[in-house]
Write an enzyme that holds these catalytic residues in place. Structure first.
Site, short mmCIF file in Angstrom:
data_model
loop_
_atom_site.label_atom_id
_atom_site.label_comp_id
_atom_site.label_asym_id
_atom_site.label_seq_id
_atom_site.Cartn_x
_atom_site.Cartn_y
_atom_site.Cartn_z
N SER A 125 36.40 33.12 32.58
CA SER A 125 35.49 32.13 33.15
C SER A 125 34.35 31.81 32.21
O SER A 125 33.90 32.67 31.46
CB SER A 125 34.92 32.70 34.45
OG SER A 125 33.77 31.98 34.84
N TYR A 150 30.33 39.45 39.58
CA TYR A 150 31.58 38.69 39.37
C TYR A 150 31.75 38.39 37.89
O TYR A 150 32.79 38.71 37.30
CB TYR A 150 31.56 37.37 40.16
CG TYR A 150 32.55 36.37 39.60
CD1 TYR A 150 32.13 35.35 38.77
CD2 TYR A 150 33.91 36.51 39.87
CE1 TYR A 150 33.04 34.46 38.22
CE2 TYR A 150 34.83 35.62 39.32
CZ TYR A 150 34.39 34.60 38.49
OH TYR A 150 35.29 33.73 37.93
N LYS A 154 34.55 39.72 34.78
CA LYS A 154 35.28 38.89 33.83
C LYS A 154 34.99 39.36 32.40
O LYS A 154 35.91 39.47 31.58
CB LYS A 154 34.91 37.41 33.99
CG LYS A 154 35.44 36.79 35.28
CD LYS A 154 36.97 36.85 35.37
CE LYS A 154 37.49 36.25 36.65
NZ LYS A 154 38.96 36.41 36.78
C1 WQD Z 1 28.29 23.41 40.58
C2 WQD Z 1 26.93 22.72 40.65
C3 WQD Z 1 25.30 23.88 41.95
C4 WQD Z 1 27.16 23.36 45.86
C5 WQD Z 1 31.78 27.94 39.68
C6 WQD Z 1 32.25 29.28 40.14
C7 WQD Z 1 32.31 30.23 38.97
C8 WQD Z 1 33.11 29.62 37.85
C9 WQD Z 1 32.57 28.25 37.47
C10 WQD Z 1 35.35 30.47 38.01
C11 WQD Z 1 25.78 23.70 40.53
C12 WQD Z 1 25.64 22.52 42.56
C13 WQD Z 1 26.92 23.33 44.51
C14 WQD Z 1 26.32 22.60 46.74
C15 WQD Z 1 25.07 21.83 44.86
N1 WQD Z 1 34.47 29.51 38.23
N2 WQD Z 1 25.90 22.58 44.02
N3 WQD Z 1 25.31 21.86 46.19
O1 WQD Z 1 28.23 27.51 40.23
O2 WQD Z 1 29.14 26.10 38.33
O3 WQD Z 1 30.45 28.01 39.25
O4 WQD Z 1 32.57 27.43 38.66
O5 WQD Z 1 35.27 31.39 37.30
O6 WQD Z 1 32.92 31.40 39.47
O7 WQD Z 1 31.36 29.74 41.10
O8 WQD Z 1 30.14 25.89 40.58
O9 WQD Z 1 30.63 24.21 42.32
O10 WQD Z 1 29.26 26.25 42.96
O11 WQD Z 1 28.24 24.49 41.52
O12 WQD Z 1 24.14 21.14 44.40
O13 WQD Z 1 26.49 22.59 47.99
O14 WQD Z 1 26.81 22.09 41.93
O15 WQD Z 1 23.90 24.14 42.04
O16 WQD Z 1 24.73 23.09 39.80
P1 WQD Z 1 29.39 26.87 39.56
P2 WQD Z 1 29.61 25.23 41.93
#
Ligand code: WQD
Length: 341
Positions: A125, A150, A154
């Protein structure tokens, strides 16, 4: 060639099984369904015509892993997706994450060694980079302190595999660092299932379909072009195909080292607001969202330099941000249709 896909009932695992079958591989799936259901295997059968054998085994049970390989001694490669992946849950329950994500990997590797398995593809990741100093990140970008248990599982998984590869030149390892996988197969027969969505895109589509009242954008005062976080969104079928390409790469002996790392991202940084605009364009409807506080643990921006994967694996990015949103929306609509029947 027979490939074992662990976590094959999950989001990326199920899409990768479709791509493997499309490219002539035999697949066996092991998934204890603790975070998934076998339902996506039905979707895989509809798309490919293949009923993939499924073992609902817990990979933390070494006897079960032994039983699996005994039943399929002709497994030549493993693609290992099975792991817990919620960042906030890992902060609340670190031991659950260290036990599940690391014991399952170690059991798999112990039995793979017994069977002199040659090819092991590991689901890693972009979270291993943490808050990277320079963007876009390359595979040589130094790994920062993991932001969560988490992410640390990884980083540890990568370390275990690199050390194993050093000790056994016949064992070929490929570490694939995903950025933000989104979207669904064009048939809408498989897609991401998140009852209680944590990630942005399922939250967007569930808000648009009316399952959630409103989306909250986590933070509007970041040092970015519109104040919201930047991520590298990549279509899940592009991610899936990269796994097939990585397998073909090591099977054809094209890997210079017996342990190689690849970034799997589109190379484009997109803000939360830009993603919402892309969704509104393809769904032709306004999304109900508000600007809220920052979410702890979020990195401001991260996106990939993907040149190594595109040049060495011959990997091509086929889906645009609009197609990511369109397929994600079509999948949400299909799930909604099924639940109302
Ligand atoms: C993306 C953006 C939030 C929800 C994920 C996985 C991680 C890895 C990478 C696998 C961020 C914003 C989110 C909401 C928002 N995958 N957001 N409102 O955090 O980049 O990581 O992908 O390994 O394990 O967790 O993804 O989709 O949670 O967030 O504004 O209701 O969207 O703050 O900027 P993230 P995400």
């Amino acid at each position: 060639m027979k490939i074992l896909v662990t976590g094959g009932c999950g989001y990326i695992g199920s899409h990768t099984i479709v791509d493997l079958i499309d490219n002539g591989f035999d697949v066996v799936c092991v998934d204890d369904n603790s975070r998934s259901t076998p339902a996506l295997l039905k979707g895989i059968k509809k798309i490919t015509g293949v009923a993939v054998p499924h073992y609902a085994y817990d990979l933390c049970d070494l006897a079960k892993v032994e039983e699996l390989f005994k039943a399929h001694p002709d497994i030549e490669g493993v693609i290992h997706f099975a792991a817990y992946k919620s960042v906030p849950e890992s902060v609340k329950a670190p031991l659950k994450y260290y036990h599940n994500n690391l014991s399952s990997l170690i059991n798999l590797l112990r039995v793979s060694k017994e069977y002199a398995l040659k090819y092991f593809i590991f689901s890693s990741s972009c979270s291993v980079y943490g808050n990277a100093e320079a963007l876009p990140v390359t595979e040589h970008t130094p790994l920062q302190e993991a932001e969560s248990p988490y992410a640390y599982t990884k980083q540890s998984g990568e370390r275990i595999l690199l050390d194993l590869a050093k000790s056994d030149p016949a064992f070929n390892v490929v570490l694939l660092r995903y950025f933000n996988p989104v979207g669904a197969h064009s048939s809408a027969e498989i897609g991401e299932v998140q009852e209680k969505p944590e990630n942005l895109v399922p939250y967007i589509t569930q808000t648009a379909i009316g399952k959630r009242d409103q989306l909250t954008v986590f933070g509007k005062d970041y040092e970015t072009r519109d104040g919201t976080c930047i991520r590298d969104y990549i279509h899940v079928m592009d991610i899936a195909n990269a796994h097939t390409k990585a397998l073909e790469y090591v099977i054809a002996n094209k890997n210079e080292e017996n342990a190689e790392v690849f970034n799997l991202g589109s190379g484009n940084g997109v803000t939360v607001l830009e993603l919402i605009q892309a969704f509104e364009k393809v769904s032709e409807q306004k999304l109900n969202y508000v600007m809220g506080d920052r979410r702890p643990g979020d990195v401001v921006a991260i996106y990939a330099n993907n040149e190594k994967a595109t040049s060495k694996l011959g990997w091509e990015i086929k889906y645009s941000i609009e197609e990511m949103m369109r397929t994600a929306w079509e999948w949400e609509c299909k799930m909604h249709q099924k639940s109302s029947n």
